[in-house]
Design an enzyme around this catalytic site. Sequence first.
Site, PDB file in Angstrom:
ATOM      1  N   LYS A 143      32.889  43.348  40.377  1.00  0.00           N
ATOM      2  CA  LYS A 143      33.072  44.069  39.058  1.00  0.00           C
ATOM      3  C   LYS A 143      32.093  45.297  38.923  1.00  0.00           C
ATOM      4  O   LYS A 143      32.490  46.309  38.025  1.00  0.00           O
ATOM      5  CB  LYS A 143      33.104  43.196  37.689  1.00  0.00           C
TER       6      LYS A 143
HETATM    7  C1  PLP Z   1      37.485  39.633  39.556  1.00  0.00           C
HETATM    8  C2  PLP Z   1      37.291  38.944  40.912  1.00  0.00           C
HETATM    9  C3  PLP Z   1      37.977  38.743  42.066  1.00  0.00           C
HETATM   10  C4  PLP Z   1      39.442  39.226  42.100  1.00  0.00           C
HETATM   11  O1  PLP Z   1      39.468  40.601  41.816  1.00  0.00           O
HETATM   12  P1  PLP Z   1      41.031  41.430  41.562  1.00  0.00           P
HETATM   13  O2  PLP Z   1      40.507  42.674  41.578  1.00  0.00           O
HETATM   14  O3  PLP Z   1      41.305  40.923  40.029  1.00  0.00           O
HETATM   15  O4  PLP Z   1      41.906  40.881  42.514  1.00  0.00           O
HETATM   16  C5  PLP Z   1      37.504  38.338  43.221  1.00  0.00           C
HETATM   17  N1  PLP Z   1      36.375  37.559  43.091  1.00  0.00           N
HETATM   18  C6  PLP Z   1      35.564  37.807  41.996  1.00  0.00           C
HETATM   19  C7  PLP Z   1      33.890  37.276  42.213  1.00  0.00           C
HETATM   20  C8  PLP Z   1      35.932  38.456  41.145  1.00  0.00           C
HETATM   21  O5  PLP Z   1      35.103  38.490  39.781  1.00  0.00           O
END
Ligand code: PLP
Length: 496
Positions: free
Chosen positions: A112
């Site tokens: 993120k």
């Molecule tokens: C948010 C997240 C995901 C999923 O990503 P999306 O873009 O919501 O599909 C997968 N792995 C981790 C560690 C995340 O923080």
Amino acid sequence: MDIIYQSTRNAAEKATASEAILKGLASDGGLFVPTAIPTFTTTLAELAKMNYQQVAYEVMKLFLTDFTEEELKNCIARAYDDKFDTAEIAPLKEADGAHYLELFHGATIAFKDMALSILPHLLTTAARKNNVQDEIVILTATSGDTGKAALAGFADVPGTRIIVFYPKDGVSPIQEKQMVTQRGANTTVIGIHGNFDDAQSGVKAMFNNKELAATMQAKGFRFSSANSINIGRLVPQIVYYVYAYTRLLADGTLKDGEKLNVVVPTGNFGNILAAYYAKCAGLPLGKLICASNDNKVLYDFFQSGVYDKNREFILTTSPSMDILISSNLERLIYKIAGEDAEKNAELMNALNTKGVYEITPEMRERLADFAGGYATTEQTAEVIQNLYKKTGYIIDTHTAVAASVYEAYKKQSGDDTKTVIASTASPYKFTRSVMTAIDAKYDSMGDFELVDELSRLSGVKVPQAIEDIRSAEVLHKTVCDKTEMQATVEKILGIA
Ligand SMILES: *Cc1c(COP(=O)(O)O)cnc(C)c1O
């Protein structure tokens, strides 16, 4: 060419890039999508010679056409700096025949950060461009990682406040500790009695509440979203696919134009959608492999064309993927519906009212770029253990879901195209699940003992983000019911 955005539910609701970033969600509840996806103006060979920040500019300028070169470069420079613990920003590691794209070298050690380190700068720049004087209130629902990354990105950014809701019993102890210890006078963190979808629905309801918007406006506030529905998050995520491809081109792994598959551990469908946009913009990607955990609503969708959220919600060891409503899928649905906002709106309405919709055979044909797979909690643990034993490389539970799905995909399809696996979190973020996957004996150890043991096994230094919370004080203790979310927000803003 100027790129204009429109709502996935109403072709008449249009916005420039900066307006779309400011609004987050379209006023009809739809998501902003570019009316045409731009194509790359720089060759792959040229991009291969650039660093992360330069690639970011070349990609983002195509989508955010109303930002000046100076504005965009300024945002990029402030985001991708020494908050990241490597100058490469998103390094690739090869292990057992796959290329792991490590997207967890930012401030909160999960992917993120790739988008949330730049969103505050895009947003405040967008506000300036549009003469917005209101204080921007970032309202976010998190399954664990978005919350902390958003808090870190927005903490003490002038002209902004951030309020984060998370499922009280649905995030890892380290994720929770990371959030409730967040500093910054403009930050609030609230646990809710409910799951991620409850938190997300509550936030969406506030965004769609016209009465609340009017009260807010009268008091000089306006909502915006840091959730992955904001195009200010989606666009920065396109960058690292281009970066990954061109690194593999630079080191001779790929020939120019050779296809590259990607496997993405998926929750809200933002990360994999960015890969899809990269492909639409001209990056030679092959299959986009969507990896789910036991909450396999997306896998079932790719199998059957039916999206059905009416099912048991399962808590897994990959909590950031414990999601039954993948918001960003709407952008893909809109695309495969032939960019027909009305048709998309119908399906989304069915999802809202019945929790299920079915796409047409014609729409299914347009999903050929995608493959779906899922891994159970046991399979996820197995992959972590096997990869560690074979190579010494330790991956987190989310990345392991993708690694497991990749193994199965290769076996079933015989497709041996070179592959990048999006590695979405540092194993340090999910230490207990990772370590007990390697050996059950670790379950008796304390959280921080495990951290030190992980460092010993992997030979990777404990990240600063983990060191920081060892001794940090808990600053946020509010917990509320899922029905009290709006009242809580009104109280925080003093508008009740
Ligand atoms: C948010 C997240 C995901 C999923 O990503 P999306 O873009 O919501 O599909 C997968 N792995 C981790 C560690 C995340 O923080």
